[in-house]
Design a protein around this motif. Structure first.
Motif, PDB file in Angstrom:
ATOM      1  N   ARG A 173       0.833  -1.208   0.000  1.00 45.33           N
ATOM      2  CA  ARG A 173       0.000   0.000   0.000  1.00 45.33           C
ATOM      3  C   ARG A 173       0.869   1.260   0.000  1.00 45.33           C
ATOM      4  NH1 ARG A 173      -5.151  -0.457   1.166  1.00 45.33           N
ATOM      5  NH2 ARG A 173      -4.817  -2.289   2.496  1.00 45.33           N
ATOM      6  N   VAL A 174       1.972   1.229   0.762  1.00 40.99           N
ATOM      7  CA  VAL A 174       2.924   2.349   0.773  1.00 40.99           C
ATOM      8  C   VAL A 174       3.468   2.578  -0.629  1.00 40.99           C
ATOM      9  CG1 VAL A 174       5.250   3.027   1.503  1.00 40.99           C
ATOM     10  CG2 VAL A 174       3.603   2.220   3.195  1.00 40.99           C
ATOM     11  N   PHE A 175       3.836   1.501  -1.310  1.00 40.14           N
ATOM     12  CA  PHE A 175       4.403   1.632  -2.651  1.00 40.14           C
ATOM     13  C   PHE A 175       3.389   2.238  -3.624  1.00 40.14           C
ATOM     14  CE2 PHE A 175       5.342  -0.198  -6.904  1.00 40.14           C
ATOM     15  CZ  PHE A 175       6.524   0.496  -7.125  1.00 40.14           C
ATOM     16  N   LEU A 176       2.143   1.825  -3.544  1.00 35.86           N
ATOM     17  CA  LEU A 176       1.123   2.385  -4.429  1.00 35.86           C
ATOM     18  C   LEU A 176       0.904   3.872  -4.149  1.00 35.86           C
ATOM     19  CD1 LEU A 176      -1.418  -0.573  -4.454  1.00 35.86           C
ATOM     20  CD2 LEU A 176      -0.019   0.201  -6.359  1.00 35.86           C
ATOM     21  N   ASN A 177       0.993   4.267  -2.885  1.00 35.49           N
ATOM     22  CA  ASN A 177       0.880   5.691  -2.548  1.00 35.49           C
ATOM     23  C   ASN A 177       2.075   6.480  -3.098  1.00 35.49           C
ATOM     24  OD1 ASN A 177      -1.561   5.419  -1.189  1.00 35.49           O
ATOM     25  ND2 ASN A 177      -0.583   5.029   0.779  1.00 35.49           N
ATOM     26  N   ILE A 178       3.252   5.858  -3.068  1.00 36.10           N
ATOM     27  CA  ILE A 178       4.440   6.501  -3.644  1.00 36.10           C
ATOM     28  C   ILE A 178       4.246   6.714  -5.148  1.00 36.10           C
ATOM     29  CG2 ILE A 178       6.882   6.122  -4.223  1.00 36.10           C
ATOM     30  CD1 ILE A 178       7.189   4.802  -1.463  1.00 36.10           C
ATOM     31  N   LEU A 179       3.673   5.741  -5.811  1.00 41.98           N
ATOM     32  CA  LEU A 179       3.422   5.881  -7.252  1.00 41.98           C
ATOM     33  C   LEU A 179       2.476   7.042  -7.541  1.00 41.98           C
ATOM     34  CD1 LEU A 179       3.055   2.185  -8.500  1.00 41.98           C
ATOM     35  CD2 LEU A 179       5.071   3.662  -8.516  1.00 41.98           C
ATOM     36  N   GLU A 180       1.456   7.211  -6.718  1.00 43.92           N
ATOM     37  CA  GLU A 180       0.536   8.334  -6.902  1.00 43.92           C
ATOM     38  C   GLU A 180       1.268   9.664  -6.718  1.00 43.92           C
ATOM     39  OE1 GLU A 180      -2.672   8.286  -7.922  1.00 43.92           O
ATOM     40  OE2 GLU A 180      -2.309   6.142  -8.254  1.00 43.92           O
ATOM     41  N   TYR A 181       2.159   9.714  -5.738  1.00 40.64           N
ATOM     42  CA  TYR A 181       2.968  10.918  -5.497  1.00 40.64           C
ATOM     43  C   TYR A 181       3.856  11.206  -6.709  1.00 40.64           C
ATOM     44  CZ  TYR A 181       7.058  13.539  -3.885  1.00 40.64           C
ATOM     45  OH  TYR A 181       8.097  14.438  -3.788  1.00 40.64           O
ATOM     46  N   LEU A 182       4.511  10.180  -7.247  1.00 39.11           N
ATOM     47  CA  LEU A 182       5.410  10.365  -8.387  1.00 39.11           C
ATOM     48  C   LEU A 182       4.654  10.830  -9.630  1.00 39.11           C
ATOM     49  CD1 LEU A 182       7.788   7.291  -7.959  1.00 39.11           C
ATOM     50  CD2 LEU A 182       8.245   9.686  -7.384  1.00 39.11           C
ATOM     51  N   LYS A 183       3.445  10.351  -9.792  1.00 44.46           N
ATOM     52  CA  LYS A 183       2.633  10.821 -10.932  1.00 44.46           C
ATOM     53  C   LYS A 183       2.291  12.293 -10.778  1.00 44.46           C
ATOM     54  CE  LYS A 183      -0.459   7.367 -11.003  1.00 44.46           C
ATOM     55  NZ  LYS A 183      -1.591   6.536 -11.514  1.00 44.46           N
ATOM     56  N   ARG A 184       1.973  12.700  -9.548  1.00 38.31           N
ATOM     57  CA  ARG A 184       1.683  14.119  -9.315  1.00 38.31           C
ATOM     58  C   ARG A 184       2.924  14.968  -9.576  1.00 38.31           C
ATOM     59  NH1 ARG A 184      -0.911  11.992  -4.696  1.00 38.31           N
ATOM     60  NH2 ARG A 184       0.774  12.746  -3.338  1.00 38.31           N
ATOM     61  N   GLU A 185       4.089  14.408  -9.310  1.00 40.81           N
ATOM     62  CA  GLU A 185       5.344  15.122  -9.532  1.00 40.81           C
ATOM     63  C   GLU A 185       5.815  15.028 -10.985  1.00 40.81           C
ATOM     64  OE1 GLU A 185       7.212  16.987  -7.193  1.00 40.81           O
ATOM     65  OE2 GLU A 185       5.275  16.812  -6.158  1.00 40.81           O
ATOM     66  N   GLN A 186       4.984  14.414 -11.835  1.00 39.19           N
ATOM     67  CA  GLN A 186       5.253  14.288 -13.270  1.00 39.19           C
ATOM     68  C   GLN A 186       6.521  13.491 -13.567  1.00 39.19           C
ATOM     69  OE1 GLN A 186       5.087  18.396 -14.727  1.00 39.19           O
ATOM     70  NE2 GLN A 186       2.899  18.162 -15.134  1.00 39.19           N
ATOM     71  N   LYS A 187       6.759  12.485 -12.753  1.00 37.75           N
ATOM     72  CA  LYS A 187       7.864  11.571 -13.000  1.00 37.75           C
ATOM     73  C   LYS A 187       7.383  10.424 -13.895  1.00 37.75           C
ATOM     74  CE  LYS A 187      10.577  13.781 -10.121  1.00 37.75           C
ATOM     75  NZ  LYS A 187      11.788  14.517 -10.572  1.00 37.75           N
TER      76      LYS A 187
END
Length: 346
Positions: free
Chosen positions: A165-179
């Protein structure tokens, strides 16, 4: 501009073709997964790191060719390897501070601790962490490097539910950061759960896996009527599979789930896979009277074997089975709605 562009990339290992020439693009704010064998995954990673020369094709990161910019991977490419070391005697906070200084990171340490859910473990030494907690330290390391292209090798293999679940939240953060995020895995269920788009890479090249839910239409009530008639339309109690020249018959209650891979259906029983002589659609029709459910375009599950339904994100779900390997099966958003109706849940 794409974060990652691969053009006509091909790789031979001695006399063996690992993968034929293929094209692949990864945009910013996109999470893509490539499902492949271990040998192919290692070859791709070595190419990206410049450890293996690229004789056929090219790899571009943010429009720059990695073979022409030898140090490109140090700033623009970040890789979280499956087998990655840490300093056992240092605490989690010592690691965060070290990586922040190493990469001259501008990210706030408290933000990284929050994203990785390591705040309560900050004073704990690495050699006292569980495997899953160590993986979160790996994620923190890559977040602090803050590259343009994030690459994760088997990020959720053998981790606990909280870490996934932590990893999926990190992915959402990275998408917001346009990575741009590329996941390399040998587990199709992980690829489907994690990524926005999924590809299979093998000796035949790269192939995109259909991810969209089947469209619902106005004729669906008629389908329900047909489903009600299925028990009288079929009279059988065995599911045939084929191993070498042998036909093996299984009772439906023995089956845990069925997966479709490149048009070939595989029946899973107690962790073992058996190729089926039927297509997934044929098996779906035949097994409905026995409590089987089409939970995803590529999966049919025996509902009697389901122990948990896990919600990862608003659009990402998994079924955990009560079989020997505790298999996890992807559940699509549309099928989640159907399952809730079947269970009488709102």
């Amino acid at each position: 501009m794409n974060v990652l562009s691969i053009r006509d990339l091909e790789k031979h290992e001695k006399d063996v073709l690992l993968f034929s020439a293929f094209h692949f693009d990864l945009a910013s704010s996109e999470v893509a997964a490539i499902h492949s064998s271990l040998n192919i995954r290692v070859a791709l990673l070595n190419m990206l790191l410049g450890k293996v020369p690229i004789s056929n094709g090219s790899i571009l990161v943010s429009g720059e060719n990695i073979t022409q910019h030898k140090r490109l991977h140090e700033k623009q490419i970040g890789i979280c390897f499956f087998d990655q070391g840490l300093y056992d005697r240092l605490t989690v906070m010592d690691h965060i501070k070290f990586f922040k200084q190493l990469y001259a990171s501008e990210l706030d340490m408290d933000q990284v601790l929050q994203l990785t859910q390591l705040g309560t473990l900050r004073s704990k030494k690495v050699n006292k962490l569980t495997y899953s907690e160590k993986r979160r330290v790996h994620f923190a390391q890559l977040l602090l490097k803050n590259p343009t292209l994030f690459i994760f090798e088997e990020p959720d293999l053998n981790v606990d539910v909280e870490t996934k679940r932590v990893f999926l939240n990190i992915l959402e953060y990275l998408k917001r950061e346009q990575k741009g995020v590329l996941v390399l895995t040998g587990i199709m269920e992980s690829a489907i759960t994690i990524a926005d788009s999924v590809y299979r890479l093998n000796e035949d090249g790269i192939h995109k896996i259909e991810m969209e839910d089947e469209k619902e239409n106005e004729s669906e009530p008629k389908v329900v009527e047909q489903e009600e008639a299925i028990p009288t339309a079929f009279n059988f109690n065995k599911v045939p599979t084929k191993v070498n020249e042998k036909i093996i018959l299984f009772d439906p209650p023995e089956i845990d789930y069925i997966e479709s891979n490149d048009g070939q259906s595989h029946v899973y029983i107690k962790g073992e896979s058996f190729p089926s002589v039927f297509t997934l659609n044929e098996l779906e029709d035949r097994l409905k009277p026995y409590g089987f459910f089409r939970c995803h375009r590529s999966y049919i599950v025996n509902l009697q074997k389901v122990r948990e339904v896990i919600t990862w994100t608003r659009n990402s779900y998994s079924l955990v089975l009560d079989d020997k390997p505790k298999s996890t099966i992807p559940l699509s958003k549309t099928k989640m709605t159907q399952l809730k109706e079947m269970l009488g849940l709102k």
